[in-house]
Structure formats: structure tokens, C-alpha cells
Motif scaffolding. Structure first.
Motif, PDB file in Angstrom:
ATOM      1  N   ALA A 195      55.832  33.349  30.651  1.00 26.25           N
ATOM      2  CA  ALA A 195      56.969  34.666  30.146  1.00 26.25           C
ATOM      3  C   ALA A 195      58.215  33.697  29.677  1.00 26.25           C
ATOM      4  N   ARG A 196      58.237  32.337  30.425  1.00 33.94           N
ATOM      5  CA  ARG A 196      59.695  32.141  30.467  1.00 33.94           C
ATOM      6  C   ARG A 196      59.935  30.794  29.792  1.00 33.94           C
ATOM      7  N   GLN A 197      58.581  30.620  29.492  1.00 28.97           N
ATOM      8  CA  GLN A 197      58.151  29.412  29.040  1.00 28.97           C
ATOM      9  C   GLN A 197      57.458  29.661  27.879  1.00 28.97           C
ATOM     10  N   GLY A 198      57.334  30.998  27.183  1.00 26.20           N
ATOM     11  CA  GLY A 198      56.799  31.358  25.974  1.00 26.20           C
ATOM     12  C   GLY A 198      55.357  31.075  26.207  1.00 26.20           C
ATOM     13  N   VAL A 199      54.566  31.133  27.063  1.00 30.33           N
ATOM     14  CA  VAL A 199      52.632  30.628  26.633  1.00 30.33           C
ATOM     15  C   VAL A 199      52.255  32.108  27.197  1.00 30.33           C
ATOM     16  N   GLU A 200      50.859  32.040  26.456  1.00 29.26           N
ATOM     17  CA  GLU A 200      50.486  33.761  26.093  1.00 29.26           C
ATOM     18  C   GLU A 200      48.906  33.427  27.009  1.00 29.26           C
ATOM     19  N   LEU A 201      49.479  34.305  28.245  1.00 31.23           N
ATOM     20  CA  LEU A 201      47.844  33.775  29.234  1.00 31.23           C
ATOM     21  C   LEU A 201      47.017  35.101  28.404  1.00 31.23           C
ATOM     22  N   VAL A 202      45.938  33.876  28.487  1.00 25.17           N
ATOM     23  CA  VAL A 202      44.984  34.724  27.970  1.00 25.17           C
ATOM     24  C   VAL A 202      43.556  34.956  29.341  1.00 25.17           C
ATOM     25  N   ASP A 203      43.171  35.800  29.773  1.00 25.48           N
ATOM     26  CA  ASP A 203      42.259  35.843  30.309  1.00 25.48           C
ATOM     27  C   ASP A 203      42.903  35.281  31.915  1.00 25.48           C
ATOM     28  N   LEU A 204      43.314  35.836  32.157  1.00 27.48           N
ATOM     29  CA  LEU A 204      43.797  34.818  33.454  1.00 27.48           C
ATOM     30  C   LEU A 204      43.441  35.482  34.836  1.00 27.48           C
ATOM     31  N   ARG A 205      42.877  34.387  35.901  1.00 31.35           N
ATOM     32  CA  ARG A 205      41.970  35.014  36.706  1.00 31.35           C
ATOM     33  C   ARG A 205      42.228  33.646  38.494  1.00 31.35           C
ATOM     34  N   VAL A 206      42.535  34.263  39.243  1.00 33.95           N
ATOM     35  CA  VAL A 206      43.119  33.535  40.029  1.00 33.95           C
ATOM     36  C   VAL A 206      42.399  33.993  41.157  1.00 33.95           C
ATOM     37  N   THR A 207      41.566  32.718  42.026  1.00 39.79           N
ATOM     38  CA  THR A 207      40.991  33.544  43.018  1.00 39.79           C
ATOM     39  C   THR A 207      41.626  32.417  45.090  1.00 39.79           C
ATOM     40  N   ALA A 208      41.885  33.085  45.653  1.00 40.91           N
ATOM     41  CA  ALA A 208      42.091  32.059  47.239  1.00 40.91           C
ATOM     42  C   ALA A 208      40.692  32.416  47.722  1.00 40.91           C
ATOM     43  N   THR A 209      40.239  31.304  48.420  1.00 40.63           N
ATOM     44  CA  THR A 209      39.186  30.610  48.789  1.00 40.63           C
ATOM     45  C   THR A 209      40.027  30.453  50.501  1.00 40.63           C
ATOM     46  N   GLY A 210      39.781  31.607  51.672  1.00 36.48           N
ATOM     47  CA  GLY A 210      40.083  30.885  52.656  1.00 36.48           C
ATOM     48  C   GLY A 210      38.450  30.033  53.616  1.00 36.48           C
ATOM     49  N   VAL A 211      39.327  29.188  54.726  1.00 35.23           N
ATOM     50  CA  VAL A 211      37.444  27.931  55.071  1.00 35.23           C
ATOM     51  C   VAL A 211      38.022  27.868  56.607  1.00 35.23           C
ATOM     52  N   TYR A 212      37.434  29.336  57.052  1.00 38.03           N
ATOM     53  CA  TYR A 212      37.497  29.472  58.531  1.00 38.03           C
ATOM     54  C   TYR A 212      37.174  28.161  59.441  1.00 38.03           C
ATOM     55  N   ASP A 213      37.885  28.053  60.581  1.00 37.47           N
ATOM     56  CA  ASP A 213      38.116  27.444  61.882  1.00 37.47           C
ATOM     57  C   ASP A 213      38.301  27.985  63.350  1.00 37.47           C
ATOM     58  N   GLY A 214      38.088  28.376  63.264  1.00 34.42           N
ATOM     59  CA  GLY A 214      38.224  29.422  64.728  1.00 34.42           C
ATOM     60  C   GLY A 214      38.691  30.547  64.289  1.00 34.42           C
ATOM     61  N   PRO A 215      39.965  31.323  64.636  1.00 32.62           N
ATOM     62  CA  PRO A 215      40.919  32.214  64.756  1.00 32.62           C
ATOM     63  C   PRO A 215      41.845  32.100  63.624  1.00 32.62           C
ATOM     64  N   SER A 216      41.338  31.092  62.382  1.00 29.40           N
ATOM     65  CA  SER A 216      43.015  30.635  61.392  1.00 29.40           C
ATOM     66  C   SER A 216      41.699  30.164  60.313  1.00 29.40           C
ATOM     67  N   PHE A 217      42.700  30.390  59.233  1.00 27.69           N
ATOM     68  CA  PHE A 217      42.125  29.629  58.157  1.00 27.69           C
ATOM     69  C   PHE A 217      42.777  27.740  57.905  1.00 27.69           C
ATOM     70  N   ALA A 218      40.933  27.007  57.781  1.00 31.48           N
ATOM     71  CA  ALA A 218      41.322  25.792  58.026  1.00 31.48           C
ATOM     72  C   ALA A 218      42.234  25.504  56.704  1.00 31.48           C
ATOM     73  N   SER A 219      41.918  25.551  55.981  1.00 22.22           N
ATOM     74  CA  SER A 219      42.163  26.048  54.397  1.00 22.22           C
ATOM     75  C   SER A 219      42.278  26.822  53.707  1.00 22.22           C
ATOM     76  N   VAL A 220      43.465  27.184  52.612  1.00 22.43           N
ATOM     77  CA  VAL A 220      43.006  28.054  51.466  1.00 22.43           C
ATOM     78  C   VAL A 220      43.272  27.234  50.087  1.00 22.43           C
ATOM     79  N   ARG A 221      41.899  27.909  49.263  1.00 23.59           N
ATOM     80  CA  ARG A 221      41.857  26.599  48.274  1.00 23.59           C
ATOM     81  C   ARG A 221      42.278  27.789  47.146  1.00 23.59           C
ATOM     82  N   ILE A 222      43.559  27.812  45.607  1.00 24.12           N
ATOM     83  CA  ILE A 222      43.629  28.907  44.969  1.00 24.12           C
ATOM     84  C   ILE A 222      42.918  27.992  43.347  1.00 24.12           C
ATOM     85  N   GLU A 223      42.267  29.045  43.407  1.00 23.34           N
ATOM     86  CA  GLU A 223      40.868  27.975  41.620  1.00 23.34           C
ATOM     87  C   GLU A 223      41.694  28.930  40.666  1.00 23.34           C
TER      88      GLU A 223
END
Length: 138
Positions: free
Chosen positions: A63-91
Motif C-alpha cells: 500500500a505504501r509503495q503503490g503495488v497492487e497485490l495479486v493472490d498473495l499467500r504466505v506459508t510458514a513451515t517450522g522444522v522441529y528439533d526436540g521441543p522447539s523449531f530449529a528453523s522457520v521458512r517463510i514462502e
């Protein structure tokens, strides 16, 4: 310094109800680990916080840059490592031009509260709440 609080109240088993800004959320664990599967598990809510905050940050920057978003999707995937996430990938995927999307991602990284919080590993303090007079307890 501003702060924000969210309260969870245990219901039964591994299920609780969370009051998040006046919006009730049911949180539970899957049956496979002893829950009743009546709501998302806490780690799913963490990933939901990541993906939703980054989506909002992208929309804000667009909105600030005047860019029109088209079909925006954001997926967050966590990779478990014991009782926590070792990494999180945002696609991020969208039908808008890839160069514009790359610029939005760079801008969104600067304003996304959740990803910035996770990157900076905040101090976590666990404390016993002040005792209340039992007559004051609802």
C-alpha cells in the motif's frame, strides 16, 4: 514501553481457551499426544502468527509503495528439533511481478513484528502471579 498481554485459561486435558484481544481461541493438542483435537496446537499458532504478520507486513508495504497485490499467500513451515523449531521458512507467492515482490519482501522484513521478535530472541521471564484473595477470584 508499550506491552500487550494474551491470557490462556485451562479447560481440560490439554485444551485451553485463549483470550487474544477479545477474540476467543481454542488451543489443543492432537489426539496422538493426548489432546482432544478441538483446536490448533500451540506450534501451529506460532506459525500462524509468523505467516499472518508477514502477510500484513507485505500488504502494508504494498500500500505504501503503490503495488497492487495479486493472490498473495504466505506459508510458514517450522522444522522441529526436540521441543522447539530449529528453523522457520517463510514462502511468499503472488501473481504480481517477481521484482516488485522481492522489494516488498525486503521492506516487509523490516516491519514484521513477529519475525523481528523471533530473530532477536527476546528475554523470557516466567513468574508466579501475585496471590489474590480467594474472595476476589471470579
Amino acid at each position: 514501553m508499550r506491552s500487550r498481554s494474551v491470557r490462556a485459561t485451562w479447560e481440560e486435558g490439554l485444551r485451553c481457551t485463549v483470550d487474544a484481544g477479545g477474540f476467543p481461541l481454542t488451543v489443543d493438542e492432537p489426539r496422538s499426544v493426548g489432546g482432544s483435537d478441538r483446536g490448533p496446537q500451540p506450534t501451529d499458532l506460532l506459525l500462524a502468527s509468523v505467516s499472518s504478520c508477514f502477510t500484513v507486513a507485505l500488504a502494508y508495504c504494498a500500500a505504501r509503495q503503490g503495488v497492487e497485490l495479486v493472490d498473495l499467500r504466505v506459508t510458514a513451515t517450522g522444522v522441529y528439533d526436540g521441543p522447539s523449531f530449529a528453523s522457520v521458512r517463510i514462502e511468499v507467492s503472488s501473481g504480481c511481478e517477481r521484482a516488485a515482490l522481492r522489494q516488498l519482501i525486503t521492506a516487509a522484513e523490516k516491519v514484521c513484528y513477529v519475525t523481528n521478535t523471533l530473530r532477536r530472541a527476546p528475554d523470557i521471564e516466567i513468574a508466579l502471579a501475585e496471590e489474590r484473595n480467594r474472595a476476589d477470584t471470579p
